[in-house]
Design an enzyme around this catalytic site. Sequence first.
Site, PDB file in Angstrom:
ATOM      1  N   GLU A 167      -2.308   8.288   8.393  1.00  0.00           N
ATOM      2  CA  GLU A 167      -0.795   8.113   8.696  1.00  0.00           C
ATOM      3  C   GLU A 167      -0.307   8.868   9.742  1.00  0.00           C
ATOM      4  O   GLU A 167       0.670   8.342  10.273  1.00  0.00           O
ATOM      5  CB  GLU A 167      -0.408   8.894   7.264  1.00  0.00           C
ATOM      6  CG  GLU A 167      -0.632   8.015   6.038  1.00  0.00           C
ATOM      7  CD  GLU A 167       0.004   6.773   5.808  1.00  0.00           C
ATOM      8  OE1 GLU A 167       1.159   6.542   6.541  1.00  0.00           O
ATOM      9  OE2 GLU A 167      -0.348   5.837   5.349  1.00  0.00           O
TER      10      GLU A 167
ATOM     11  N   TYR B 267      -0.549   8.587  -2.210  1.00  0.00           N
ATOM     12  CA  TYR B 267      -0.244   8.369  -3.749  1.00  0.00           C
ATOM     13  C   TYR B 267      -1.586   9.049  -4.501  1.00  0.00           C
ATOM     14  O   TYR B 267      -1.401   9.430  -5.623  1.00  0.00           O
ATOM     15  CB  TYR B 267      -0.651   6.994  -4.241  1.00  0.00           C
ATOM     16  CG  TYR B 267       0.905   6.224  -3.777  1.00  0.00           C
ATOM     17  CD1 TYR B 267       1.805   6.569  -3.241  1.00  0.00           C
ATOM     18  CD2 TYR B 267       0.633   4.760  -4.413  1.00  0.00           C
ATOM     19  CE1 TYR B 267       2.974   5.679  -3.061  1.00  0.00           C
ATOM     20  CE2 TYR B 267       1.802   4.092  -4.305  1.00  0.00           C
ATOM     21  CZ  TYR B 267       2.935   4.480  -3.534  1.00  0.00           C
ATOM     22  OH  TYR B 267       3.982   3.682  -3.307  1.00  0.00           O
TER      23      TYR B 267
ATOM     24  N   ASP C 242       0.792  -1.158  -0.060  1.00  0.00           N
ATOM     25  CA  ASP C 242      -0.040  -0.058   0.069  1.00  0.00           C
ATOM     26  C   ASP C 242       0.861   1.182  -0.119  1.00  0.00           C
ATOM     27  O   ASP C 242       2.040   1.177   0.246  1.00  0.00           O
ATOM     28  CB  ASP C 242      -0.852  -0.074   1.290  1.00  0.00           C
ATOM     29  CG  ASP C 242      -1.690   1.196   1.286  1.00  0.00           C
ATOM     30  OD1 ASP C 242      -2.668   1.472   0.253  1.00  0.00           O
ATOM     31  OD2 ASP C 242      -1.889   1.986   2.287  1.00  0.00           O
ATOM     32  N   SER C 243       0.262   2.369  -0.176  1.00  0.00           N
ATOM     33  CA  SER C 243       0.895   3.734  -0.380  1.00  0.00           C
ATOM     34  C   SER C 243       1.452   4.159   1.180  1.00  0.00           C
ATOM     35  O   SER C 243       2.036   4.807   1.552  1.00  0.00           O
ATOM     36  CB  SER C 243       0.182   4.676  -0.795  1.00  0.00           C
ATOM     37  OG  SER C 243      -0.896   4.894  -0.169  1.00  0.00           O
TER      38      SER C 243
ATOM     39  N   CYS D 158      -4.017  -0.926  -2.446  1.00  0.00           N
ATOM     40  CA  CYS D 158      -4.125   0.800  -2.498  1.00  0.00           C
ATOM     41  C   CYS D 158      -4.887   0.950  -3.726  1.00  0.00           C
ATOM     42  O   CYS D 158      -4.801   0.434  -4.865  1.00  0.00           O
ATOM     43  CB  CYS D 158      -2.558   1.128  -2.838  1.00  0.00           C
ATOM     44  SG  CYS D 158      -2.651   2.934  -3.245  1.00  0.00           S
TER      45      CYS D 158
ATOM     46  N   CYS E 161     -10.624   3.849  -0.509  1.00  0.00           N
ATOM     47  CA  CYS E 161      -9.197   3.903  -0.267  1.00  0.00           C
ATOM     48  C   CYS E 161      -9.104   3.127   1.093  1.00  0.00           C
ATOM     49  O   CYS E 161      -9.982   3.167   1.921  1.00  0.00           O
ATOM     50  CB  CYS E 161      -8.891   5.414   0.219  1.00  0.00           C
ATOM     51  SG  CYS E 161      -7.326   5.691   0.766  1.00  0.00           S
TER      52      CYS E 161
ATOM     53  N   HIS F 162      -7.161   3.130   3.508  1.00  0.00           N
ATOM     54  CA  HIS F 162      -7.129   3.950   4.933  1.00  0.00           C
ATOM     55  C   HIS F 162      -8.348   4.249   5.435  1.00  0.00           C
ATOM     56  O   HIS F 162      -8.245   4.464   6.602  1.00  0.00           O
ATOM     57  CB  HIS F 162      -6.536   5.439   4.236  1.00  0.00           C
ATOM     58  CG  HIS F 162      -5.011   5.169   4.129  1.00  0.00           C
ATOM     59  ND1 HIS F 162      -4.374   4.892   2.873  1.00  0.00           N
ATOM     60  CD2 HIS F 162      -3.830   5.669   5.063  1.00  0.00           C
ATOM     61  CE1 HIS F 162      -3.051   5.043   2.895  1.00  0.00           C
ATOM     62  NE2 HIS F 162      -2.812   5.492   4.137  1.00  0.00           N
TER      63      HIS F 162
END
Length: 269
Positions: A151, A41, A9-10, A72, A183, A185
Amino acid sequence: MQQAIAILDSGVGGLTVVKEVMRQLPQEKIIYFGDTARTPYGPRDAEEVKLFTNQIVDYLIQFQPKMIVIACNTATAVALDDIRNRLDIPVLGVISPGARAAIKSTRSGIVGVIGTDGTIRSNAYEQALKTISPTIQVHSLACPQLVPLVEQGIYNSTEALETVRESLSPLLNKPIDCLILGCTHYPFLTQAIKEVVSPDVTLLSSADETAREVSTILYHQGMLASADEVPVHQFFCSGDAEIFHKITESWLHEQLSGMLVVWQVPTFI
């Protein structure tokens, strides 16, 4: 030596897929790579995302994984076909599983999608949804402010709730009955999203469906790990190892029956 499922993943978002794979396939070894030094990304152009994704795949191939999951959405949208064409192992993305989950869930045929700029710009979800159900209506919205909350590890904060409320406001008057968290996340922000959207809207993460697809492919190809194997999972990141380690342990603490190993990856940037 047990062959692993490699998941990339990013950043830390792909851990939502890792968690579901571990829940459904607890005997499988996971190697995870989060490109935390170069996240997000979403704002990057497609060629740059392809470059980064190929670099990570090249790094992971040294571990001889039996499967790669591009966890991702942005990378899936622009790089999945390239990676599949150059490898002779199964390579999965997260967009098709997410689309299938929405088709199964929607009653009205009106679906919402939130994602990064790159994912929404690619139109990948709408294409995947309409391939299955041409009459479906799709309302898409880019939410670039959400990934940084995850993040930074502040996805349970008051700031996160307010950012989610502001980001999703253009969708709140749309007659959707399910919302694809486009996403990986975004499932970290599930509680905040639930507080903002109507209780009649079903939130859909592609993680569940992706894990089922992983299981199905490994089963049909005779590649499932034996039940008596105890996996030792490996986690890599390209950025701050301390933050990555903290988020990983917090998110996966119930699933980590093996050993959690976190390395600062030698840079290839």
